[in-house]
Each structure stands twice: as structure tokens, then as C-alpha cells.
Design a protein around this motif. Sequence first.
Motif, short mmCIF file in Angstrom:
data_model
loop_
_atom_site.label_atom_id
_atom_site.label_comp_id
_atom_site.label_asym_id
_atom_site.label_seq_id
_atom_site.Cartn_x
_atom_site.Cartn_y
_atom_site.Cartn_z
N ILE A 1 -26.04 45.23 67.63
CA ILE A 1 -25.43 46.48 67.19
C ILE A 1 -24.72 47.18 68.35
O ILE A 1 -25.10 47.00 69.52
CB ILE A 1 -26.50 47.40 66.55
N ALA A 2 -23.65 47.89 68.03
CA ALA A 2 -22.93 48.66 69.04
C ALA A 2 -22.47 49.96 68.41
O ALA A 2 -22.59 50.14 67.19
CB ALA A 2 -21.74 47.86 69.54
N GLU A 3 -21.95 50.86 69.25
CA GLU A 3 -21.50 52.18 68.74
C GLU A 3 -20.17 52.02 68.03
O GLU A 3 -19.14 52.49 68.49
CB GLU A 3 -21.36 53.16 69.93
N ILE A 4 -20.20 51.33 66.94
CA ILE A 4 -18.97 51.06 66.17
C ILE A 4 -19.25 51.35 64.71
O ILE A 4 -20.32 51.01 64.19
CB ILE A 4 -18.55 49.58 66.34
N ALA A 5 -18.29 51.98 64.05
CA ALA A 5 -18.50 52.35 62.64
C ALA A 5 -18.18 51.17 61.72
O ALA A 5 -17.46 50.25 62.11
CB ALA A 5 -17.60 53.53 62.30
#
Lengths: 361, 242
Positions: free
Chosen positions: A266-270
Motif C-alpha cells: 500500500i502507498a499514499e495513493i487514492a
Amino acid sequence: MSEGWIRTSVGGFYLDVAWEVAPGEVLVVYGSSGAGKTLMLRAIAGLLKVHKGYIEVGGTVVFDERHDYWLPAHMRNIGYVPQNYSLFPHLSVKKNISYGLFDLTPTQVDHRVDRLLKKFNLVDLKDQLPHHLSGGEQQRVALARALAPEPKLLLLDEPFSALDIQTRRHLRSELSNLLNFSNVPIILVTHDHDDALVLGDRILVIDSGRVIEQGDPLELLGRPSSLIFASLIGIENLYKGFVLSRSAYNGTMLCKTHDITLEVPIAEIAEGDIVNIGVRARDVLIATSYPYGLSARNLIPGEVISLEMDSNGIEVSIDVGVLVRSRVTQEAARDLHLGPGTKVWVIIKASSCFLVDGRAR
Amino acid sequence: MLFPIIALLVKAVGVDDFLPTLSSKIALDALRLSLFSSAISMIIVILVGTPFSYFLARSRLPAIRIVDIFVELPLVLPPVVAGLAMLMVFGRYGLLGRWLEPFGIVIPFTLVSVIFAQVFVAAPFYIRAARLGFQMVKVEYEELSQTLGVGPLQTFWKITIPLAWPSLLGGIALAWARAISEFGATIMFAGNFPGRTQTMPLAILSALESDLSVAIIMAGMLIFVSFLLLTILGFLRIKSGD
């Protein structure tokens, strides 16, 4: 400590780099051929005049464009080992090493040369001419010669480029040991990521004359964070896709790329955002039947298209709706009876996938 | 090629007055003048030609091709034409000569003119060989030397010259042989005055008009001296590892 920056243009090629290297540290300058690595070393050594910049070596300024100050190469006290070593062909090993020691007394010269001959395991070769030496021996002489005048900075330009793979592996670890003895700051130029991993304390990645990444070699080479760098170091599988869903509970997210779905960290991406996903071929496993009871999150059916053998094993190209490359040993390929047309399952752990560029818009 | 030389040497040794002629004043004067003038010529050729050839070898300027043509012109020019051209420069009414004469500097028909003529015809041989020799020395060696703290001039002595040495010696041998055998330009520009400007080739011409056997003995002497010079230089080349 040695630091500096250069901005110059050479025959239409623009070079814009900055660096910093501490005593005993090896800074690896990594880039493909033509990236400007050698130009950078030549500029630091004083073999190339640059337009703008500032270069400091061991506390001494050797170039400062603002004050119109430029020290020629012979006054910089910088050791330089070029790609082909450039050992003086008319001088013996001993004379090559003592060449830069003209300001010492004969006794001091003998003492220092003897110490280097022993340290670099060259005692038996001291009277030989360079053309009688093997590639590895030449490299040791070149290194000893560069270190003899006790330089404040050592520059190594592709130290293994002239050698075959076996010798290269052997000498890489040998050089690593030798460099551990030295407290001289070292800038090493290479286009081989194994050199960077084994020898580098820090890495500076340059492409088309500009710095695109810098940091810890293991971190950067393992998980390249820019597309240019990823393709530069030959990440075999690079896919553009978008985020389908995120699961904070699993710490992963599902990404759709072409006809397949990959579970990645997971990453800070929508959701809906576009991503570039990289997977190293060595992290892609192959099974000839459905693998039950596996923890890996990505299991995709496909068909082998081709097998290519090289010095590092076999690269298998598999069509899973998109091309996936896997690296296996010859023995594994034989045991699995892999060949064009073989039906296989591709297995990729979610943690083996990494996002390149954070997000790509 | 060898046959005429052997024939001449055999004939020379067979002449009745071999030894007296060999030690005659006119022969010894001519030999001394030839050796002295060619030695001075070679010093000039080496001192001026070495840095010049190095410049030619390392220069990347397109205009160098034009300089090349001028350097090699004396190789194809008939020596008589070269002598005449030098008279046009240094003669009493020559381009430079007219300005030098009021100061009492007269070059034609003196030992200086003998040397000038020899330098003019011999220099291209040395410059060509030296240039090729310097081109074979990789720039990387010179650069590496400088990174080891050795300045450009010292690098030239310690790296460039030793590596180009066999070619330089080859050039010296050819140029010296050309200088010592120089005839056409010398007779035009320096004249044929015994003891002053009469070198061996000119003395042979003079002897030819009066006594053939004297001419033959002196020609034999010239061959022997040239052979000795080339042998010594050839030996030095072998020793330096060519």
C-alpha cells in the motif's frame, strides 16, 4: 571530505552534477554509458576545464569559477585510475608505483613502494613490465600507483570494465577489501549495479548529465523510485496501471494493469490513481501446476513464450495477458521442462512488487 | 640497390692512392665540414622539430593539414629549387637578406648557409617520423602522469619522449642521412668553396672534374660514414625496444 558541483557543456553535452564524499567513504556514480560519468571524473581530476562550478578536495579548493581559480591536474593531489588503467608501458611495476613520489628521498620512496607492493600482493611482480601482467594484476598496480602519493581523493573509472565476469566477481571483493584499508574518500564510476552494491557506501545516479537519484545503494537499487532509474538498472518488469482498491488491514492494494490484477504494498495513493509497478525477474517464481497452500498473493496463469540464456542463468518470458520475465537457473528450467508453449503459473509475492515514481499521472 | 654501392666500395679500395687520398687535406676538410655542419643541422632540427612535431601530433585544428603540406613540401621539391628559394630569402636582394646586410649579416655562401640548406631538406624527415611517434603515445599516459603530480613539461620528458623514442631515433637517422648527402640546395645557396662550404658531396663533384679515383675514394668514405651513422642509430633503436 571532498565536495563540489559542476555545470558545463562539452561538445553539446550538458553536465550538471553535485557531490559530497567523506573520508573512507565510497561514493558510487552510477549511470549508463554516455551519462556523463567519466566527464565528471575528468573534471574533478583537472583533466577537463569546466565553465561553472566549485570543487574542494580535502579542504583545499581546486576550482572556483567565481574567483576564476583553477588548479591544473598535477597540483590537485587526486589519485585517478582510468578504465584501462594506463600503466606506463616502459616502466616496471615498481617504477610505475614510485612514479609520483618524486619529492621524497630515495629511502622514503623505497619504504613506501615496498609497503604498497606488500599490501597489494605485488612483491613478486615488481620488476615486470605491465604487458606481462594479467588484468587483475594491472588493476592492483594502477591502484597502488594512484594511492602512492597519498592523494586526498581517489577516482576510479569503471575499474572492472576490461575484465571478464569471473575475474570481475573475484576482483570486486578484492577491491572492496583493499578499499576498506584506505581512509581516502573515493568516487567510483560504474554502470554495473553489482559494483554499486558491493563497493558503494552511497550512490549518485546520473542520466544525461544530471543527478536523478542519490542515497543508499541497497535501498535505491532494490526499490528504484523513478522510472528512468528503474529502466536504467534494468528492472525487467515495469507495468503501468491504476489502483482498483486499497486494504489498510492487509497493507496492500490491488492494481489493474492490462488484463491482470496485481496485489502490491500500500502507498499514499487514492483509488483510480495511475501507478507504475516494478518487479525484478529474480522475484518472479514459476510453477507448472497450480501451487496450493502458498502465502504469495499474486498467482497468474500463463504460457512460456521464450527462454534466453545469459551469464546469469535463464530469462523466461511468459505471457499472462502481459509479458512477465522470470529468472531461473538452468537446472530449474530443465526440471520443469520449460520451453515455448509450456503452461505455467507465475507467482509473485506482494512485497516483491514496488511502486516506481510513487504515482504516474 | 646494394650492387652500385658494393661496386663503388670495391673500386675505391682498389685505387692505388687509397690511403694518401683518404688522408688528403681536401677530403678531410670536406668530411669535417660535412660532419660538423650536419651535426649542427641535426641539433637545430631536433630542438625546433621536436616541439613542433608534438604540436602537430596533438593539434586538432583543421588548419593543421595546410601546415602539413608546407612541412612536407621540401620532400618533393628538387633541392636546387630549395636552394634558389633560400637565395630569394637570404640573398643580397632577398626578402630578409636586404634587411640583414646593413648589419653586416651575410648568410649565402657561408657555413651558415650550408646548415640552413641541410635543415631545410632534412627537417621534414625528422618531423614526419617524430609526429607519427608522438601520435602513437596515448594522451591517457600523459594525463595519468599529471594526476600523479608531474607537470606537463616533466611528463613530456618522462613519458612522451621515452615512448616515442624509437620513432625519434628513426627520424634522426633519416634526417641525418639526408643532411650529410645534401647537394643541390647547398651548391645553389652556399656555393662550393673548399674548407668553407665544400661538403663531401660537393668535394666529390669537384674531384670528378679532375681525378675520378679521388672522387671514388671520397664517395666510398661518404658511404662508410653514412653507414656508420645509420648503424649506431639503428643499434640505439633496438636497445630502446623498437
